[in-house]
Design a protein around this motif. Sequence first.
Motif, PDB file in Angstrom:
ATOM      1  N   ARG A  23      -0.856   3.963  -6.217  1.00 17.65           N
ATOM      2  CA  ARG A  23      -1.121   5.294  -6.771  1.00 17.65           C
ATOM      3  C   ARG A  23      -2.120   5.151  -7.910  1.00 17.65           C
ATOM      4  NH1 ARG A  23       1.581   7.635 -11.166  1.00 17.65           N
ATOM      5  NH2 ARG A  23       1.544   9.917 -11.280  1.00 17.65           N
ATOM      6  N   ILE A  24      -3.164   5.965  -7.879  1.00 21.93           N
ATOM      7  CA  ILE A  24      -4.148   5.939  -8.952  1.00 21.93           C
ATOM      8  C   ILE A  24      -3.942   7.147  -9.850  1.00 21.93           C
ATOM      9  CG2 ILE A  24      -5.899   7.081  -7.499  1.00 21.93           C
ATOM     10  CD1 ILE A  24      -8.004   5.522  -9.152  1.00 21.93           C
ATOM     11  N   HIS A  25      -3.873   6.899 -11.134  1.00 17.05           N
ATOM     12  CA  HIS A  25      -3.595   7.959 -12.109  1.00 17.05           C
ATOM     13  C   HIS A  25      -4.435   7.718 -13.355  1.00 17.05           C
ATOM     14  CE1 HIS A  25      -0.812   9.944 -15.220  1.00 17.05           C
ATOM     15  NE2 HIS A  25      -1.392  10.909 -14.531  1.00 17.05           N
ATOM     16  N   ASN A  26      -5.372   8.642 -13.618  1.00 16.27           N
ATOM     17  CA  ASN A  26      -6.253   8.507 -14.779  1.00 16.27           C
ATOM     18  C   ASN A  26      -6.968   7.158 -14.817  1.00 16.27           C
ATOM     19  OD1 ASN A  26      -5.707  11.053 -15.791  1.00 16.27           O
ATOM     20  ND2 ASN A  26      -3.999  10.365 -17.056  1.00 16.27           N
ATOM     21  N   GLY A  27      -7.420   6.703 -13.661  1.00 12.68           N
ATOM     22  CA  GLY A  27      -8.167   5.459 -13.590  1.00 12.68           C
ATOM     23  C   GLY A  27      -7.323   4.210 -13.492  1.00 12.68           C
ATOM     24  N   THR A  28      -6.010   4.345 -13.686  1.00 12.99           N
ATOM     25  CA  THR A  28      -5.107   3.199 -13.620  1.00 12.99           C
ATOM     26  C   THR A  28      -4.449   3.131 -12.243  1.00 12.99           C
ATOM     27  OG1 THR A  28      -4.635   3.235 -15.988  1.00 12.99           O
ATOM     28  CG2 THR A  28      -3.006   2.169 -14.578  1.00 12.99           C
ATOM     29  N   LEU A  29      -4.419   1.951 -11.665  1.00 14.02           N
ATOM     30  CA  LEU A  29      -3.753   1.749 -10.382  1.00 14.02           C
ATOM     31  C   LEU A  29      -2.334   1.258 -10.630  1.00 14.02           C
ATOM     32  CD1 LEU A  29      -4.078   1.674  -7.237  1.00 14.02           C
ATOM     33  CD2 LEU A  29      -4.515  -0.789  -7.515  1.00 14.02           C
ATOM     34  N   GLU A  30      -1.373   1.913  -9.999  1.00 12.12           N
ATOM     35  CA  GLU A  30       0.022   1.509 -10.081  1.00 12.12           C
ATOM     36  C   GLU A  30       0.491   1.099  -8.693  1.00 12.12           C
ATOM     37  OE1 GLU A  30       2.003   4.952 -11.525  1.00 12.12           O
ATOM     38  OE2 GLU A  30       1.261   4.744 -13.577  1.00 12.12           O
ATOM     39  N   GLY A  31       1.332   0.080  -8.626  1.00 14.30           N
ATOM     40  CA  GLY A  31       1.848  -0.350  -7.341  1.00 14.30           C
ATOM     41  C   GLY A  31       2.759  -1.557  -7.469  1.00 14.30           C
ATOM     42  N   LYS A  32       3.401  -1.900  -6.351  1.00 13.27           N
ATOM     43  CA  LYS A  32       4.318  -3.023  -6.319  1.00 13.27           C
ATOM     44  C   LYS A  32       3.798  -4.100  -5.373  1.00 13.27           C
ATOM     45  CE  LYS A  32       8.351  -0.056  -7.143  1.00 13.27           C
ATOM     46  NZ  LYS A  32       9.667   0.397  -6.607  1.00 13.27           N
ATOM     47  N   THR A  46      -1.580  14.297   5.442  1.00 17.62           N
ATOM     48  CA  THR A  46      -0.968  15.298   4.562  1.00 17.62           C
ATOM     49  C   THR A  46      -1.133  14.899   3.099  1.00 17.62           C
ATOM     50  OG1 THR A  46       1.210  14.243   4.575  1.00 17.62           O
ATOM     51  CG2 THR A  46       0.756  15.858   6.314  1.00 17.62           C
ATOM     52  N   LEU A  47      -1.036  15.906   2.226  1.00 15.58           N
ATOM     53  CA  LEU A  47      -0.995  15.688   0.786  1.00 15.58           C
ATOM     54  C   LEU A  47       0.190  16.466   0.230  1.00 15.58           C
ATOM     55  CD1 LEU A  47      -4.749  16.030  -0.303  1.00 15.58           C
ATOM     56  CD2 LEU A  47      -3.372  13.939  -0.216  1.00 15.58           C
ATOM     57  N   PRO A  48       0.780  16.007  -0.867  1.00 15.59           N
ATOM     58  CA  PRO A  48       1.889  16.753  -1.468  1.00 15.59           C
ATOM     59  C   PRO A  48       1.446  18.158  -1.876  1.00 15.59           C
ATOM     60  CG  PRO A  48       1.745  14.540  -2.404  1.00 15.59           C
ATOM     61  CD  PRO A  48       0.503  14.752  -1.595  1.00 15.59           C
ATOM     62  N   LEU A  49       2.362  19.105  -1.781  1.00 16.23           N
ATOM     63  CA  LEU A  49       2.055  20.500  -2.075  1.00 16.23           C
ATOM     64  C   LEU A  49       1.485  20.687  -3.477  1.00 16.23           C
ATOM     65  CD1 LEU A  49       2.181  23.494  -1.252  1.00 16.23           C
ATOM     66  CD2 LEU A  49       4.544  23.529  -2.080  1.00 16.23           C
ATOM     67  N   ASP A  50       2.056  19.998  -4.471  1.00 12.87           N
ATOM     68  CA  ASP A  50       1.578  20.202  -5.842  1.00 12.87           C
ATOM     69  C   ASP A  50       0.135  19.744  -6.009  1.00 12.87           C
ATOM     70  OD1 ASP A  50       2.151  17.507  -5.599  1.00 12.87           O
ATOM     71  OD2 ASP A  50       3.321  17.362  -7.452  1.00 12.87           O
ATOM     72  N   PHE A  71       0.810  -1.220   0.000  1.00 10.16           N
ATOM     73  CA  PHE A  71       0.000   0.000   0.000  1.00 10.16           C
ATOM     74  C   PHE A  71       0.844   1.270   0.000  1.00 10.16           C
ATOM     75  CE2 PHE A  71      -3.158  -3.088   1.007  1.00 10.16           C
ATOM     76  CZ  PHE A  71      -4.358  -2.561   0.552  1.00 10.16           C
ATOM     77  N   THR A  72       2.068   1.191   0.421  1.00 13.53           N
ATOM     78  CA  THR A  72       2.931   2.383   0.397  1.00 13.53           C
ATOM     79  C   THR A  72       3.332   2.764  -1.024  1.00 13.53           C
ATOM     80  OG1 THR A  72       4.984   1.110   0.636  1.00 13.53           O
ATOM     81  CG2 THR A  72       3.867   1.817   2.662  1.00 13.53           C
ATOM     82  N   THR A  73       3.080   1.870  -1.982  1.00 13.99           N
ATOM     83  CA  THR A  73       3.452   2.146  -3.376  1.00 13.99           C
ATOM     84  C   THR A  73       2.241   2.399  -4.269  1.00 13.99           C
ATOM     85  OG1 THR A  73       3.400  -0.190  -4.073  1.00 13.99           O
ATOM     86  CG2 THR A  73       5.449   0.636  -3.086  1.00 13.99           C
ATOM     87  N   GLY A  83      -1.800  12.254 -10.284  1.00 13.89           N
ATOM     88  CA  GLY A  83      -1.803  10.956  -9.620  1.00 13.89           C
ATOM     89  C   GLY A  83      -1.972  11.117  -8.120  1.00 13.89           C
ATOM     90  N   MET A  84      -2.718  10.224  -7.498  1.00 17.25           N
ATOM     91  CA  MET A  84      -2.973  10.294  -6.063  1.00 17.25           C
ATOM     92  C   MET A  84      -2.546   8.990  -5.394  1.00 17.25           C
ATOM     93  SD  MET A  84      -4.217  13.283  -5.400  1.00 17.25           S
ATOM     94  CE  MET A  84      -4.769  12.945  -3.723  1.00 17.25           C
ATOM     95  N   ALA A  85      -1.722   9.125  -4.354  1.00 19.66           N
ATOM     96  CA  ALA A  85      -1.260   7.957  -3.608  1.00 19.66           C
ATOM     97  C   ALA A  85      -2.341   7.476  -2.651  1.00 19.66           C
ATOM     98  CB  ALA A  85       0.015   8.306  -2.837  1.00 19.66           C
TER      99      ALA A  85
END
Length: 349
Positions: A104-113, A165-169, A100-102, A151-153
Amino acid sequence: MDGPRISKRSPDDFSSPSASTRYSALVLSLRDDLPKQGDKELIDQLLIALNTPPDQALPAPTHPTIVSELSLLGQWAEVFRKAFNQSELLDWADRRRLDFTTLRIHNGTLEGKVLGQRTLYRFTLADASGWWKVSSVLVFVSQLLDPAELGMAYVGERIDNIARTLPLDRVLAFYGYPIPENRLQAQLMIDELQTAQAFPAIDEAGKSRSLIHAERTQQRLDYQQLADALQALGRFDSLALFRTRLHLTSDSLLARTLKEAAQRLKVIVEDNIVEGLQAATAEYYYDHLKQVVQVLPRREAGEIRSRELRPKTPHTRWEILSRLATKLGTDIYPRSQPEHRRVFEGVQH
């Protein structure tokens, strides 16, 4: 007007219309005031992050920012957290032993390890992983929360993020702001937020009305003018670079502030607020580090050293000049014609 399309809606906008009729006018008024209070709390956090000392770098895009749960962003972040922690989605991820630390959802796609592995996996709405079955709510919310498509973690109890917290950008992008490229852009955003004590309005097209987008366009004109002037010098000559003056013609914050500061310096000198300086016969500039007027030596008169002058009793106009120079982080020359090196420092700051 640049920037991503921003949503003005809150999670309450998606609730049942009949539910709101059960609340009194007072309760509804208080409910409307809470996001304003939360936005102000979030603005305070952003002002702290953006207002860095001149000798320090601007905050990184990944700078963790505490998000008030009452703010509009905080409300959507909570909906996002709940969507990312639905039992069926967690079960789906656990069956694949995802870290779960990896995630990230970006444009509907989930990325992770996978736990203990280095390979990055991607799960799309069109593949056979079943991601589409458990992600419909999360995908919808993430699109509202992440208008810039950065992208959102993962957010939730499976990782250590107690402060929420959330990243500044991501925070800035939600409200239509870009990450500032230099100190002047950061200063404009600070001034805007401090003055309004609210985030910029969003127009009917979903675009931010912040002045930062026009400022970035004007700064690009400054860069182009500087590049053209440097190219015109031909072979690099440090002495020629120092002697050449550049009059900025844009409407950037740097150009406007330089013009104002140069005019104030001119008035101060002409009104003899700084004694011992004959404006008609001397070359001079305001030294922002020493906070003095530096009078250059007149070679024809046999002078070899510059002089430092300041008012015996600082005047309001002098204090304003000092503030403007400090804000820019550069020296002030008469007729708003700083040397090339100072312009470069200004746009880099």
